[in-house]
Design an enzyme around this catalytic site. Structure first.
Site, PDB file in Angstrom:
ATOM      1  N   ARG A 185     -17.608 -25.293   4.846  1.00 59.25           N
ATOM      2  CA  ARG A 185     -18.141 -23.937   4.719  1.00 59.25           C
ATOM      3  C   ARG A 185     -18.886 -23.497   5.970  1.00 59.25           C
ATOM      4  O   ARG A 185     -19.865 -24.121   6.391  1.00 59.25           O
ATOM      5  CB  ARG A 185     -19.061 -23.839   3.504  1.00 59.25           C
ATOM      6  CG  ARG A 185     -19.442 -22.402   3.163  1.00 59.25           C
ATOM      7  CD  ARG A 185     -20.395 -22.329   1.987  1.00 59.25           C
ATOM      8  NE  ARG A 185     -20.599 -20.945   1.582  1.00 59.25           N
ATOM      9  CZ  ARG A 185     -21.420 -20.088   2.175  1.00 59.25           C
ATOM     10  NH1 ARG A 185     -22.128 -20.497   3.235  1.00 59.25           N
ATOM     11  NH2 ARG A 185     -21.534 -18.834   1.753  1.00 59.25           N
ATOM     12  N   TYR A 245      -4.415 -10.315  -1.629  1.00 57.26           N
ATOM     13  CA  TYR A 245      -3.576 -10.501  -2.824  1.00 57.26           C
ATOM     14  C   TYR A 245      -2.651  -9.313  -3.021  1.00 57.26           C
ATOM     15  O   TYR A 245      -2.796  -8.275  -2.379  1.00 57.26           O
ATOM     16  CB  TYR A 245      -4.456 -10.703  -4.060  1.00 57.26           C
ATOM     17  CG  TYR A 245      -5.050  -9.429  -4.612  1.00 57.26           C
ATOM     18  CD1 TYR A 245      -4.513  -8.812  -5.749  1.00 57.26           C
ATOM     19  CD2 TYR A 245      -6.147  -8.822  -3.994  1.00 57.26           C
ATOM     20  CE1 TYR A 245      -5.057  -7.639  -6.259  1.00 57.26           C
ATOM     21  CE2 TYR A 245      -6.695  -7.650  -4.494  1.00 57.26           C
ATOM     22  CZ  TYR A 245      -6.148  -7.064  -5.622  1.00 57.26           C
ATOM     23  OH  TYR A 245      -6.678  -5.900  -6.115  1.00 57.26           O
ATOM     24  N   ARG A 262       2.745  -4.526   2.678  1.00 57.98           N
ATOM     25  CA  ARG A 262       1.290  -4.330   2.607  1.00 57.98           C
ATOM     26  C   ARG A 262       0.552  -5.654   2.699  1.00 57.98           C
ATOM     27  O   ARG A 262      -0.511  -5.753   3.319  1.00 57.98           O
ATOM     28  CB  ARG A 262       0.915  -3.596   1.316  1.00 57.98           C
ATOM     29  CG  ARG A 262      -0.557  -3.205   1.257  1.00 57.98           C
ATOM     30  CD  ARG A 262      -0.861  -2.326   0.067  1.00 57.98           C
ATOM     31  NE  ARG A 262      -0.589  -2.989  -1.200  1.00 57.98           N
ATOM     32  CZ  ARG A 262      -0.687  -2.398  -2.387  1.00 57.98           C
ATOM     33  NH1 ARG A 262      -1.029  -1.118  -2.462  1.00 57.98           N
ATOM     34  NH2 ARG A 262      -0.434  -3.051  -3.498  1.00 57.98           N
ATOM     35  N   GLU A 302     -10.801   7.084  -5.395  1.00 59.51           N
ATOM     36  CA  GLU A 302      -9.723   6.561  -6.239  1.00 59.51           C
ATOM     37  C   GLU A 302     -10.361   5.996  -7.492  1.00 59.51           C
ATOM     38  O   GLU A 302     -11.497   6.331  -7.811  1.00 59.51           O
ATOM     39  CB  GLU A 302      -8.903   5.507  -5.482  1.00 59.51           C
ATOM     40  CG  GLU A 302      -9.724   4.376  -4.895  1.00 59.51           C
ATOM     41  CD  GLU A 302      -8.894   3.416  -4.045  1.00 59.51           C
ATOM     42  OE1 GLU A 302      -7.694   3.300  -4.287  1.00 59.51           O
ATOM     43  OE2 GLU A 302      -9.489   2.778  -3.147  1.00 59.51           O
ATOM     44  N   LEU A 324      -7.170   2.305  -1.161  1.00 63.06           N
ATOM     45  CA  LEU A 324      -5.974   1.469  -1.094  1.00 63.06           C
ATOM     46  C   LEU A 324      -4.745   2.372  -1.008  1.00 63.06           C
ATOM     47  O   LEU A 324      -4.605   3.321  -1.772  1.00 63.06           O
ATOM     48  CB  LEU A 324      -5.872   0.587  -2.341  1.00 63.06           C
ATOM     49  CG  LEU A 324      -4.658  -0.355  -2.364  1.00 63.06           C
ATOM     50  CD1 LEU A 324      -4.786  -1.422  -1.291  1.00 63.06           C
ATOM     51  CD2 LEU A 324      -4.495  -0.992  -3.734  1.00 63.06           C
ATOM     52  N   LYS A 343      -6.106  -5.140   0.956  1.00 61.89           N
ATOM     53  CA  LYS A 343      -6.130  -5.594  -0.450  1.00 61.89           C
ATOM     54  C   LYS A 343      -6.737  -6.994  -0.486  1.00 61.89           C
ATOM     55  O   LYS A 343      -6.038  -8.003  -0.609  1.00 61.89           O
ATOM     56  CB  LYS A 343      -4.722  -5.558  -1.043  1.00 61.89           C
ATOM     57  CG  LYS A 343      -4.705  -5.475  -2.570  1.00 61.89           C
ATOM     58  CD  LYS A 343      -3.331  -5.088  -3.053  1.00 61.89           C
ATOM     59  CE  LYS A 343      -3.232  -5.109  -4.577  1.00 61.89           C
ATOM     60  NZ  LYS A 343      -4.031  -4.051  -5.212  1.00 61.89           N
ATOM     61  N   HIS A 359     -19.390 -19.398   8.061  1.00 61.71           N
ATOM     62  CA  HIS A 359     -18.934 -18.013   8.118  1.00 61.71           C
ATOM     63  C   HIS A 359     -17.842 -17.819   9.163  1.00 61.71           C
ATOM     64  O   HIS A 359     -16.846 -17.134   8.919  1.00 61.71           O
ATOM     65  CB  HIS A 359     -20.116 -17.071   8.410  1.00 61.71           C
ATOM     66  CG  HIS A 359     -20.954 -16.785   7.211  1.00 61.71           C
ATOM     67  ND1 HIS A 359     -21.725 -17.745   6.591  1.00 61.71           N
ATOM     68  CD2 HIS A 359     -21.136 -15.634   6.502  1.00 61.71           C
ATOM     69  CE1 HIS A 359     -22.360 -17.211   5.554  1.00 61.71           C
ATOM     70  NE2 HIS A 359     -22.011 -15.924   5.484  1.00 61.71           N
TER      71      HIS A 359
END
Length: 291
Positions: free
Chosen positions: A103, A35, A54, A181, A205, A149, A105
């Site tokens: 579903r 995101y 990014r 951070e 980040l 991110k 993995h």
């Protein structure tokens, strides 16, 4: 703070009430997605190139095939503001997941990515930026690839909630006493006119505003030192501040109930805040720090 009507998806622009995904969506089931949050001032994006770059780096790191080129995405994001007639201060939240599939993995290589991006109003936190904020410290229990991110934010959420319950703005995270951070921002310590912050390694980040802070420091002749500091160093700090797309450059005046220096924003933080305003073209009429 409601979402504007039109949402960008991987197919088209749709009304927010018509947005839905299958229950077998990998973002929902695995946090298998990435995101960005992009700041908008007076209907104009700030640091959009840095955010899109990014986003693509994150996608490559987790092997998500992007459903568009960078150039196409710039046009789509511009159209998102135009369709919603944005001329105020706002933010665009966007996320891309690996897609919808049964579903498992192990992910199917042919799955088409799911995207949505929407706009919300976001006034500047002017009072907080003038007066400064309080924080707490919390252990950093996140994974080692925070440079991606990703949607896997539960440790960040818990840390932020601990801060909120303590009446604070943010949580400063540390691993064995070494500050990395904050839960949703980068952290900086000022001592003897020098700015210290954790190196841009994989465990933090690489903030878009962080890159600007480094640039501003260099322009003003302020030493920007990528060297981590420890929780116990905070008591000797001249200033402390944080940065993010939604908080801009925010002074920290209290940590764990103890004042930072005299408990008010310092001159280095103020200078970087003023540089931010000018760079984002939001201080053209009158800086909020002159009030």
């Amino acid at each position: 703070m409601s979402v504007y009507e039109y949402v960008l998806t991987q197919k088209d622009f749709v009304h927010k009430n018509d947005l839905n995904y299958p229950f077998e969506e990998r973002g929902l089931q695995f946090g298998d997605g990435i995101y960005e949050v992009i700041r908008v001032y007076k209907g104009r994006y700030y640091l959009i190139e840095e955010h899109v770059e990014r986003l693509f780096r994150s996608a490559e790191a987790v092997k998500i095939k992007m459903p568009f080129t960078k150039q196409d995405f710039y046009h789509q994001l511009d159209e998102l503001l135009q369709k919603n007639k944005i001329d105020t201060d706002a933010k665009v939240y966007l996320q891309i997941t690996r897609g919808s599939a049964p579903r498992d993995h192990a992910f199917p290589l042919s799955t088409e990515a799911n995207l949505y991006a929407y706009v919300q109003d976001l006034p500047r936190k002017e009072d907080l930026m003038r007066e400064g904020v309080s924080t707490i410290t919390q252990p950093d229990v996140r994974w080692d690839w925070c440079y991606i991110k990703s949607l896997n934010l539960l440790p960040n959420v818990i840390a932020k909630q601990e801060a909120s319950e303590a009446g604070c703005f943010e949580a400063i995270l540390h691993k064995d006493g070494e500050v990395t951070e904050c839960s949703s921002s980068n952290a900086y310590l000022v001592k003897d006119g020098k700015v210290y912050t954790h190196p841009a390694k994989k465990n933090i980040l690489h903030g878009c505003v962080r890159m600007k802070v480094e640039q501003f420091c260099k322009e003003e002749g302020i030493p920007f030192i990528e060297e981590s500091f420890r929780v116990e160093d905070i008591q000797f700090a001249d200033e402390l501040f944080l940065s993010s797309s939604t908080a801009e450059v925010m002074p920290i005046i209290e940590v764990d109930g103890k004042k930072v220096k005299e408990g008010r924003p310092g001159p280095v933080t103020r200078k970087i805040q003023e540089k931010y305003e000018k760079d984002a073209k939001i201080g053209e009429e009158a800086s909020i720090f002159a009030k």
